[in-house]
Each structure stands twice: as structure tokens, then as C-alpha cells.
Design a protein around this motif. Structure first.
Motif, mmCIF file in Angstrom:
data_model
loop_
_atom_site.group_PDB
_atom_site.id
_atom_site.type_symbol
_atom_site.label_atom_id
_atom_site.label_comp_id
_atom_site.label_asym_id
_atom_site.label_seq_id
_atom_site.Cartn_x
_atom_site.Cartn_y
_atom_site.Cartn_z
ATOM 1 N N ALA A 74 8.362 11.170 19.590
ATOM 2 C CA ALA A 74 9.643 10.496 19.782
ATOM 3 C C ALA A 74 9.954 9.512 18.668
ATOM 4 C CB ALA A 74 9.656 9.763 21.129
ATOM 5 N N ILE A 75 8.938 9.105 17.921
ATOM 6 C CA ILE A 75 9.135 8.159 16.833
ATOM 7 C C ILE A 75 9.068 8.829 15.468
ATOM 8 C CG2 ILE A 75 8.314 6.031 15.757
ATOM 9 C CD1 ILE A 75 9.472 5.652 18.556
ATOM 10 N N VAL A 76 8.086 9.680 15.239
ATOM 11 C CA VAL A 76 7.832 10.164 13.881
ATOM 12 C C VAL A 76 8.407 11.542 13.579
ATOM 13 C CG1 VAL A 76 5.691 8.826 13.843
ATOM 14 C CG2 VAL A 76 5.604 11.269 14.387
ATOM 15 N N CYS A 86 11.729 14.409 23.866
ATOM 16 C CA CYS A 86 10.530 13.669 24.252
ATOM 17 C C CYS A 86 10.885 12.321 24.863
ATOM 18 C CB CYS A 86 9.624 13.467 23.040
ATOM 19 S SG CYS A 86 8.800 14.965 22.441
ATOM 20 N N LEU A 87 11.831 11.643 24.246
ATOM 21 C CA LEU A 87 12.230 10.322 24.720
ATOM 22 C C LEU A 87 12.887 10.405 26.090
ATOM 23 C CD1 LEU A 87 12.054 7.462 23.709
ATOM 24 C CD2 LEU A 87 14.276 7.741 22.606
ATOM 25 N N PHE A 102 4.760 2.606 22.097
ATOM 26 C CA PHE A 102 5.835 2.393 21.129
ATOM 27 C C PHE A 102 5.663 1.091 20.358
ATOM 28 C CE2 PHE A 102 8.641 5.090 24.037
ATOM 29 C CZ PHE A 102 8.509 6.214 23.236
ATOM 30 N N VAL A 103 5.074 0.091 20.998
ATOM 31 C CA VAL A 103 4.983 -1.240 20.396
ATOM 32 C C VAL A 103 4.285 -1.207 19.032
ATOM 33 C CG1 VAL A 103 3.856 -3.499 20.625
ATOM 34 C CG2 VAL A 103 5.156 -2.559 22.523
ATOM 35 N N PRO A 111 11.146 0.964 8.050
ATOM 36 C CA PRO A 111 12.192 0.418 8.925
ATOM 37 C C PRO A 111 12.762 1.458 9.880
ATOM 38 C CG PRO A 111 12.513 -0.322 6.665
ATOM 39 C CD PRO A 111 11.446 0.728 6.621
ATOM 40 N N LYS A 112 12.793 2.710 9.467
ATOM 41 C CA LYS A 112 13.325 3.766 10.336
ATOM 42 C C LYS A 112 12.483 3.904 11.603
ATOM 43 C CE LYS A 112 14.698 7.495 8.320
ATOM 44 N NZ LYS A 112 14.695 8.803 7.613
ATOM 45 N N LEU A 113 11.172 3.828 11.449
ATOM 46 C CA LEU A 113 10.288 3.932 12.609
ATOM 47 C C LEU A 113 10.400 2.696 13.497
ATOM 48 C CD1 LEU A 113 7.034 5.524 11.110
ATOM 49 C CD2 LEU A 113 9.141 6.616 11.904
ATOM 50 N N ILE A 114 10.578 1.534 12.883
ATOM 51 C CA ILE A 114 10.765 0.305 13.661
ATOM 52 C C ILE A 114 12.026 0.419 14.515
ATOM 53 C CG2 ILE A 114 11.246 -2.172 13.513
ATOM 54 C CD1 ILE A 114 9.590 -2.243 10.960
#
Length: 221
Positions: A74-76, A86-87, A102-103, A111-114
Motif C-alpha cells: 500500500a505504500i511502496v 490493499c489500502l 505504516f508509521v 517524501p512520496k512514501l511519507i
């Protein structure tokens, strides 16, 4: 790929246009198949349509390993459809576990992943990590930029306001990023509260909110 033999056999039949094999794959519910399906989901060589199928099957299998796999994807993941699917599943359950996963991405150098992590935590509706979100509202990142070709001293600004000083050698540029996804996540967790990117005000508010207030129980005389 190292998928288990029965799954690999079905996968091969699907490539040959066997519709029945696809339905058999979708009917899999055995937890033992989870590892192979996660490996297939992580395989960038797999077409998007099949990776979406793996997400649906894994969602039916469930378990901590599936939550971890979904949180990572969901992040990468480069495929926004896979990320969103997924999210969406994570938002339906296992919220606290997913939010904790996620933290860690809030401290990424990317920054995109943040941003994605901040948005995702907001969707989990778990306020436990509000302070970590506040700390990730504005972040600094270092990147390398090329120098000028003339051999002289070049001074300029990057697109995000970072100062670049250097000649013909690559130089480090420190950029400040306002992470919109994190702000979006905070707004979702705390409706009606919005200090934009004023980190100090957010922190003051959070300290006040989480500090027990003294209550005067004495009768008025």
C-alpha cells in the motif's frame, strides 16, 4: 518466482487462457497458500490484473502476514490500483496493526512514501500515532544535484527551495517538504482541527489534548 507447485500450475494454465483455472485460483482459502500468493503479489513481472486477483485471494485468507504484505504494498507499490486495493482492505479491519506498520514509513527519505503513509494512517482511524504524524508534517531531505559545466561557482535554488552552491562537482541540496498526505491524515483523524503546516501549534494542541486537566471539585463558598 518460487510459488508452490499447485499455484504455479494454475498460474500457467491462466496464461494459456484457462478460465476454469482462474476460478480455482480465486477459490483458494488455505493459509498455507498465503506465502506463495504474497510472493506473486510482490513480483513486478506479474500483470496488474493478476496482482489484483492475488490481493483479493489474500484478503479472504487473512492473518498478520497478509496485513504486513498489504501494508508494504500500500505504500511502496508502483501500481496505484494495487496500492488502493490493499489500502481498502486494510481500512476494513486490522486497523491498529496496519497503522503501526505504516508509521515506520513516516521516517522515509522519500517524501512520496511519507505522504502515502500519512494518508494511510488517517484511513485506519487510529489516533495513537498522532505525534509521529505531527513530526512528519514538514521534513527535510538531502539529494544530489549536478554542478555546472563551466567550472565556475554556481549558486541557485532547487524546485523545493533548497539552496545549491557549487562548481562542476555534484552538490548536496537540502530540501524542505510539506507533506500533504500527512496533513490529510491528521485531518481525517481529528476532524475540525487544522493548523496546516504549523508544527509547533499542532504539538501545543496535542500536549493540551493528551494532558489530564485539573478539575476543581471544591464546593464554591
Amino acid at each position: 518466482q518460487t510459488c508452490a507447485l499447485p499455484i504455479c500450475q494454475l498460474r500457467g494454465k491462466i496464461d494459456r487462457g484457462d478460465a476454469k483455472a482462474l476460478e480455482e485460483l480465486k477459490d483458494i482459502r488455505e493459509p498455507a497458500a498465503g506465502r506463495s500468493l504474497v510472493e506473486l503479489l510482490n513480483d513486478k513481472r506479474e500483470p496488474s490484473r493478476m496482482r489484483m486477483v492475488y490481493v483479493d485471494i489474500l484478503a479472504n485468507i487473512g492473518g498478520p502476514a497478509v496485513v504486513s504484505a498489504f501494508a508494504h504494498r500500500a505504500i511502496v507499490d508502483d501500481d496505484d490500483q494495487v496500492r488502493d486495493r490493499c489500502l481498502d482492505y486494510l481500512a476494513k479491519g486490522a486497523n491498529r496493526h496496519a497503522a503501526r506498520l505504516f508509521v515506520r514509513y513516516l521516517k522515509s527519505d522519500n517524501p512520496k512514501l511519507i505522504d502515502r503513509a500519512g494518508t494511510a494512517i488517517g484511513m485506519m482511524e487510529v489516533p495513537d500515532y498522532t505525534l509521529e504524524m505531527i513530526n512528519a508534517l514538514v521534513t527535510k531531505h538531502t539529494r544530489i544535484v549536478g554542478g555546472d559545466s563551466g567550472g565556475g561557482m554556481g549558486i541557485g535554488f532547487s524546485s523545493n527551495g533548497g539552496l545549491s552552491v557549487g562548481g562542476n562537482k555534484p552538490q548536496k541540496v537540502v530540501e524542505t517538504n510539506r507533506n500533504e498526505g500527512v496533513l490529510r491524515g491528521l485531518a481525517a483523524l481529528h476532524p475540525g482541527i487544522n493548523y496546516l503546516y504549523d508544527v509547533d501549534r499542532w504539538r501545543e494542541w496535542w500536549v493540551y489534548k493528551t494532558t489530564p486537566q485539573e478539575i476543581n471539585l471544591r464546593r464554591s463558598e
